[in-house]
Structures are given as structure tokens and as C-alpha cells.
Design a protein around this motif. Structure first.
Motif, short mmCIF file in Angstrom:
data_model
loop_
_atom_site.label_atom_id
_atom_site.label_comp_id
_atom_site.label_asym_id
_atom_site.label_seq_id
_atom_site.Cartn_x
_atom_site.Cartn_y
_atom_site.Cartn_z
N ASP A 76 0.81 -1.22 0.00
CA ASP A 76 0.00 0.00 0.00
C ASP A 76 0.84 1.27 0.00
OD1 ASP A 76 -2.36 -1.43 -0.02
OD2 ASP A 76 -2.53 -1.47 2.17
N ASP A 77 1.99 1.24 0.66
CA ASP A 77 2.77 2.46 0.81
C ASP A 77 4.03 2.51 -0.05
OD1 ASP A 77 4.21 0.53 2.11
OD2 ASP A 77 4.43 1.64 4.00
N ARG A 80 3.85 5.59 -2.45
CA ARG A 80 3.77 6.82 -1.66
C ARG A 80 5.12 7.15 -1.02
NH1 ARG A 80 -0.14 5.36 1.14
NH2 ARG A 80 0.87 4.69 3.07
N ASN A 81 5.78 6.14 -0.48
CA ASN A 81 7.09 6.38 0.15
C ASN A 81 8.14 6.76 -0.89
OD1 ASN A 81 6.01 5.76 2.62
ND2 ASN A 81 6.75 3.65 2.64
N GLU A 83 7.56 8.41 -3.72
CA GLU A 83 7.27 9.79 -4.10
C GLU A 83 7.81 10.76 -3.05
OE1 GLU A 83 3.17 9.82 -6.65
OE2 GLU A 83 2.98 9.38 -4.50
N ARG A 84 7.61 10.43 -1.79
CA ARG A 84 8.03 11.31 -0.71
C ARG A 84 9.55 11.45 -0.66
NH1 ARG A 84 6.03 8.56 3.29
NH2 ARG A 84 3.98 9.56 3.13
N GLU A 89 6.59 12.34 -8.97
CA GLU A 89 5.15 12.05 -9.03
C GLU A 89 4.93 10.80 -9.86
OE1 GLU A 89 0.99 14.03 -10.72
OE2 GLU A 89 2.84 15.22 -10.65
N TYR A 92 0.17 5.44 -11.62
CA TYR A 92 0.19 3.98 -11.45
C TYR A 92 -1.07 3.38 -12.06
CZ TYR A 92 1.13 -0.45 -9.03
OH TYR A 92 1.42 -1.77 -8.73
#
Length: 376
Positions: A76-77, A80-81, A83-84, A89, A92
Motif C-alpha cells: 500500500d505504501d 507513496r514512500n 514519491e516522498r 510524481e 500507477y
């Protein structure tokens, strides 16, 4: 019309611009042509003058990354991780089969930076010159990979691919309901377990199992061998509860099904809820598969793609992906971080395992065999 009769005419139409690449793929598939045959013809007809040099040096990190992956095949992450940490950006998108992926890429789709084909699909992508080579200097975490998943038959020298996940197809069974471990595929002919067994709803796995039962390759295109596999499958069908794939886990957990043809990763998932589940590789042999991260030749953000690959090779990232999917990680450092890792096959097991390869023109014969099994 036989594929051999129709394909040359289709190829001529494509070469002269009378049909699109997308239409060519659709019509060739309808004629029963295999992926490798379609790919070879596309490569011969594809204009090459404006193709970017595959070994061009990578520039600075781009601000975007476009990923095309199987559904439910990443933690799930993970994105996101990434990108951070990298300020990139990510777009997906997901697909449901190698055929969907290949048809889209071979029909000229551009813009994707990373895709995740299974091994046999890499053969097609390489043959059609649709992949960009890896720049290993941007993959310092490569050493975390187990040797078993490097230098594959689909990509000698690992020039184009980074292993993502892997698995095998075998037999899951309830140890509290089945007195002894099933020895092989013949268990699906055992009347003691009538209506307590399932096989997968997948022609490559079902037909492949019955081919191995009689000593043939899971990739056989021999008509008598396929007819024998059909006959064995029909004997088993009379004893099966159903043809079902991943959803059978719930039935194994509650005991409605005692024996199931299943992937090892899904068995590991079910074991978390039902400790009385075990998994065996049939004595006759079975399937091993792996999926890989690869970069399309037309990818606009190749440096960002390499950064994601290297990020995915971190032990903690790879472990999180396998923890979510339940499948095996080819990252040996990540495997040591998992409470329930899918164990790598032993030397003896490897001797009984085969990778699936594209069936070529025999795809039509396999489709016919599967239709006869399902309707018989």
C-alpha cells in the motif's frame, strides 16, 4: 482460415498501412497466432528510424514516473514512500494479464516507464526490440538478489529485467483431513476425495499438470500429448468440486475443500488463518514463474525508472511487497526479514519445475483442448 493462411496477408496489410498495429494484434490473435509469432511480425513491420538509442546515457532524475503493473501486486505504501523520498510524481495503472500488457505495448502505446511482465512475455518484448537495457551503475542494490533469479532463460545476463516476485504451482492440502501428503497430480483421480478437490481455473496450469502427469513438458504442443492431458483432466473433472484459483483459499481454511491445485504464495497466505494447511510440489513436476520490472524502449523517464528499481531492491521495500502479496521475493536479503517467507526451491525441486514459454501457433490447439475440458 488457418493462421498460416491469414497471417501473411495481415502482415502485408500492416506493412502497407492498411490496418493499424492494434488491429493487427487483434486479428492475429483471433486467428490463433501466439504472442511470439505476433511479436516477430510486428518487429519486421515496425518503423525504426526514430527509435531512441537504447544505450543512451541517463540524464538527471525526472519529476515523473509512469508504472504499469498487475493489480494488487504492490504494498500500500510502496509508491507513496518513493514519491516522498525522491520527489517524483508517480502515475500507477494496472492490467490483468500478460496478453493485455503485450497487446498494448506492441500496438504502439508509449509513456510507460516500468512494466511488470512474466518471464515468457519478456521473450516476446526482447524479440520485438521493445525493451531498453539496464544501466547497472544506477542499480547498486542489485547484490540483494538471489542468484536463482538472475541470468534467467528469458533474459540471459539480466540485461533488461529486475526480478519482482516469484512462485510455483503445486498442491495445497489439509493435513488434518488428508491422511498423507499427496504424491502427485494423480491425487485428483482419487475417489476418496470426490467433491473435496479443486483445480485452478487456468488452462496453462490445468493442462500443464496433466501433461506432466504423463511425463510431458508443460509447454508441449504435441497433439497426442494434449489429447491425453484432456482425457486425464476429464477423469479428474468428475471428482472436482470446481475449477477455481485464488478464491479457493477461503474454502481450504474452513474445510469445504481438502485438496487444491494452488500457488505456493496463496497457500502461505491461507496458512496464516489455517495452520493445518501444507503445500507440496507433485513428484511429476510443475510450474515455476517469476515477474520482472522492465523498462520499455520508449520510456520517457528512464532515470526515474532505474531509481524505482533500485528502491524496490532495498530489503525492507521488497519485504513489504511480499508481505502484502504473499508471493515469494527474489531478494534474498528481504526474505530474511519476513516472518513467513516463501522458501526457495531446493535443487531437487528445481529439477521438477519448468517455466512456461509462449505457445506460438499452438495457442489455438491449447484453446481447443481447454474448451473440450470445460464443456466435457
Amino acid at each position: 482460415m488457418r493462421p498460416a493462411d491469414g497471417l501473411p496477408a495481415l502482415a502485408r496489410a500492416l506493412s502497407h498501412g492498411r490496418i493499424s498495429r492494434r488491429a493487427f494484434v487483434r486479428r492475429a490473435t483471433a486467428l490463433g497466432a501466439g504472442l511470439s509469432t505476433i511479436g516477430t511480425l510486428l518487429a519486421a513491420c515496425r518503423p525504426r528510424a526514430d527509435a531512441p538509442p537504447p544505450d543512451a546515457p541517463l540524464g538527471p532524475l525526472e519529476s515523473r514516473l509512469n508504472i504499469y503493473n498487475w493489480s494488487d501486486y504492490i504494498a500500500d505504501d510502496t509508491v507513496r514512500n518513493f514519491e516522498r523520498e525522491f520527489g517524483v510524481e508517480v502515475r500507477y495503472d494496472t492490467y490483468e494479464s500478460n496478453e493485455d500488457l503485450l497487446a498494448r505495448l506492441q500496438a504502439g502505446a508509449t509513456g510507460y516507464d516500468l512494466v511488470v511482465p512474466t518471464g515468457y512475455a519478456i521473450e516476446v518484448l526482447r524479440a520485438t526490440d521493445l525493451l531498453a537495457p539496464l544501466h547497472r551503475e544506477h542499480l547498486p542494490n542489485w547484490g540483494n538478489l538471489a542468484p536463482l533469479f538472475q541470468d534467467s532463460v528469458f533474459d540471459p545476463g539480466s540485461a533488461y529485467s529486475v526480478p519482482w516476485q516469484w512462485g510455483t504451482t503445486g498442491i495445497a492440502y489439509r493435513t488434518d483431513l488428508v491422511p498423507e501428503p499427496p504424491a502427485g497430480w494423480g491425487v485428483f483421480h482419487d475417489r476418496r476425495y470426490a467433491r473435496r478437490m479443486t483445480q485452478m481455473d487456468d488452462p496453462r496450469d490445468v493442462i500443464g499438470a496433466w501433461l506432466r502427469y504423463r511425463g510431458h513438458s508443460i509447454n508441449s504442443t504435441d497433439r497426442p500429448a494434449l489429447q491425453s492431458a484432456r482425457d486425464d483432466a476429464l477423469v479428474a473433472k468428475r471428482l472436482l468440486k470446481a475449477y477455481v484459483s485464488a478464491p479457493v483459499k477461503a474454502q481450504l481454511i474452513v474445510g469445504d475443500v481438502w485438496i487444491a491445485q494452488l500457488w505456493n504464495g496463496d497457500t502461505v497466505q491461507a496458512q496464516a488463518e489455517q495452520p493445518a494447511l501444507a503445500y507440496v510440489l507433485p513428484q511429476e513436476g510443475s510450474t515455476i514463474w517469476a515477474d520482472y520490472l522492465v523498462i520499455p524502449r520508449s520510456a520517457p523517464h528512464k532515470r526515474a525508472a532505474h531509481e524505482f528499481m533500485n528502491y524496490a531492491l532495498r530489503p525492507e521495500v521488497a519485504a513489504a511487497v511480499s508481505r502484502f502479496t504473499g508471493y515469494g521475493t527474489p531478494n534474498v536479503a528481504a526474505a530474511g526479514m519476513l516472518d513467513r517467507p516463501v522458501p526457495y526451491p531446493t535443487a531437487g525441486e528445481l529439477g521438477r519445475l519448468e517455466y512456461q514459454h509462449d505457445l506460438g501457433a499452438a495457442t489455438a490447439l491449447w484453446d481447443q483442448t481447454w474448451t473440450e475440458i470445460k464443456s466435457g
